[in-house]
Write a protein that holds these residues in place. Structure first.
Motif, mmCIF file in Angstrom:
data_model
loop_
_atom_site.group_PDB
_atom_site.id
_atom_site.type_symbol
_atom_site.label_atom_id
_atom_site.label_comp_id
_atom_site.label_asym_id
_atom_site.label_seq_id
_atom_site.Cartn_x
_atom_site.Cartn_y
_atom_site.Cartn_z
ATOM 1 N N THR A 16 0.766 -1.140 -0.080
ATOM 2 C CA THR A 16 0.008 0.023 -0.040
ATOM 3 C C THR A 16 0.847 1.309 -0.140
ATOM 4 N N SER A 17 1.964 1.077 -0.468
ATOM 5 C CA SER A 17 3.066 2.355 -0.573
ATOM 6 C C SER A 17 2.639 3.564 -1.270
ATOM 7 N N CYS A 18 1.665 3.413 -2.132
ATOM 8 C CA CYS A 18 1.277 4.604 -3.180
ATOM 9 C C CYS A 18 -0.221 4.504 -3.394
ATOM 10 N N ASP A 19 -0.459 4.203 -4.571
ATOM 11 C CA ASP A 19 -2.055 4.295 -4.941
ATOM 12 C C ASP A 19 -2.493 2.827 -5.339
ATOM 13 N N THR A 21 -3.919 -0.563 -3.846
ATOM 14 C CA THR A 21 -3.966 -1.464 -2.555
ATOM 15 C C THR A 21 -3.979 -2.905 -3.121
ATOM 16 N N GLN A 40 -6.289 2.790 -7.878
ATOM 17 C CA GLN A 40 -6.834 4.126 -7.624
ATOM 18 C C GLN A 40 -6.681 5.081 -8.641
ATOM 19 N N ALA A 55 -5.201 8.678 -1.103
ATOM 20 C CA ALA A 55 -4.861 7.315 -1.294
ATOM 21 C C ALA A 55 -4.991 6.763 -0.055
ATOM 22 N N SER A 56 -4.604 7.352 1.169
ATOM 23 C CA SER A 56 -4.694 6.505 2.303
ATOM 24 C C SER A 56 -6.016 6.077 2.689
ATOM 25 N N HIS A 59 -7.137 3.228 0.741
ATOM 26 C CA HIS A 59 -6.395 1.905 1.089
ATOM 27 C C HIS A 59 -7.281 1.356 2.593
ATOM 28 N N SER A 95 -0.199 6.231 3.392
ATOM 29 C CA SER A 95 -0.644 4.774 2.683
ATOM 30 C C SER A 95 0.351 3.684 3.388
#
Ligand code: KG4
Ligand code: ZN
Length: 354
Positions: A16-19, A21, A40, A55-56, A59, A95
């Motif tokens: 889940t480091s960016c966009d 999941t 996303q 983004a977060s 997730h 994220s």
């Protein structure tokens, strides 16, 4: 230390480091049992780039159902697994926290060993997956790895699956970032890399002469000069010389030519340094990974150059180049074989960008 349960039972990977999941189940450090990626992209496209807060939140909303789907598609329950691996950096802090917190909760509930994985090491590890045309094997190492993503452009010498040495990195923009910025200037939308390469298909790469920046006596990269050259060219071609450079007034063919010339310059730079790394180290094996490794021109050019130089070439399938959890599970597998699990000590702050 060898954790036998981890090598026998599949590992659940969480990314889940960016966009994206993503959750995957991978057996034996290479066999992809299931892989679910919820992108996303469409949400962030409205803003022309990733909005960290959105983004977060996204997730948080879907990670549990993506995890359930990955387990279901693997026909597995938690008790079938040997461990959990989660990306704990580098990336967007909010994220990362969602993935890491969930992984901790799953660890607490199931007792499965938990390891934090560096996102770049995960990208490299995609090359070990059995779905690659020519999967990398531990016995093949050492290998040179080019990791080209939205945040990184790194050349590494991979000695062991978990041990690598940095040979070169970008001094400014990452290659994917440069593609994303080029797409913005050319009004091609988000995400930029695929949009630029699609537009470039109809363009003439020789229509414009863009620089191939070189950082003297190193294997480092620099893409900001190339980006500036593109912006200047768009400004020159636009009837309106003031304000934000925009390709809105340019015809389709000119935009395609600009995209093709930009892509050719970026790819030339990546190919030149990668082949130089092979030459300097004498390591006759090159692997690529990261979102930009999905670029068709880059794949073709590197494959061709490697063939000419007698160098083995590895590249993951497109869906394992961009962010996914298969790569995280594979990296986690190798980590669980060689060290104690992190369990609840996972810290996203200790894995922030260099
Ligand atoms: O690895 P990734 O999914 O996320 C990060 O870790 O950053 O890489 C995303 C980057 C974006 O900058 C995107 O524009 C670029 O990879 N990318 C491409 C292509 N597909 C994705 N760049 C060039 N050509 C492509 N076909
Ligand atoms: Zn990535």
């Amino acid at each position: 230390m060898t954790c036998t349960s981890a090598s026998e039972k599949p590992i659940l990977g969480i990314e889940t480091s960016c966009d994206e999941t993503a959750v995957a189940v991978v057996a034996g450090g290479r066999r992809v049992v299931s892989s679910v990626i919820a992108s996303q992209e469409q949400i962030h496209a409205l803003f022309g780039g990733v909005v960290p807060e959105i983004a977060s939140r996204q997730h948080t909303e879907i990670l549990v159902s993506v995890t359930e789907q990955a387990l279901q598609e693997a026909s597995s329950t938690w008790s079938d697994l040997g461990g959990i691996a989660v990306t704990n950096g580098p990336g967007l802090i909010g994220s990362l926290l969602v993935g890491v917190s969930s992984a901790k909760a799953y660890h607490a509930a199931t007792g499965l060993p938990l390891v934090g994985v560096n996102h770049l090491q995960a990208h490299v590890s995609a090359n070990f997956a059995d779905v690659c045309d020519i999967p990398l094997h531990e016995a093949d190492l050492p290998a040179i790895c080019l990791v080209v993503s939205g945040g990184h452009t790194d050349l590494m010498l991979l000695r062991q699956p978990t041990q690598y040495e940095l040979l070169g990195m970008t001094r400014d923009d990452a290659a994917g970032e440069a593609f994303d910025k080029a797409a913005r200037v050319l009004d091609l939308g988000y995400p930029g890399g695929p949009a630029v390469s699609q537009a470039a298909e109809l363009g003439d790469p020789a229509a414009f002469a863009f620089p191939r920046p070189q950082v003297a006596d190193t294997l480092d990269f620099s893409f900001s000069g190339l980006k500036t050259a593109l912006i200047r060219q768009v400004q020159q071609l636009s009837p309106q010389k003031q304000g934000r450079p925009s390709a809105k007034h340019l015809d389709r063919q000119t935009v395609a030519d600009l995209a093709a010339a930009f892509q050719a310059a970026a790819v030339d730079t990546l190919v030149r340094n990668s082949m130089e790394a092979v030459k300097q180290t004498g390591v006759a094996r090159l692997a690529i990974s990261g979102g930009v490794a999905a670029n068709q021109l880059l794949r073709e050019r590197l494959s061709h150059q490697c063939k000419l130089a007698g160098v083995a070439f590895h590249c993951p399938p497109l869906e394992l180049c961009t962010d996914n959890a298969v790569m995280v599970a594979i990296a986690g597998y190798h980590m669980l074989r060689t060290r104690e699990p992190d369990n609840l000590n996972l810290d996203v702050f200790s894995a922030m960008p260099r």
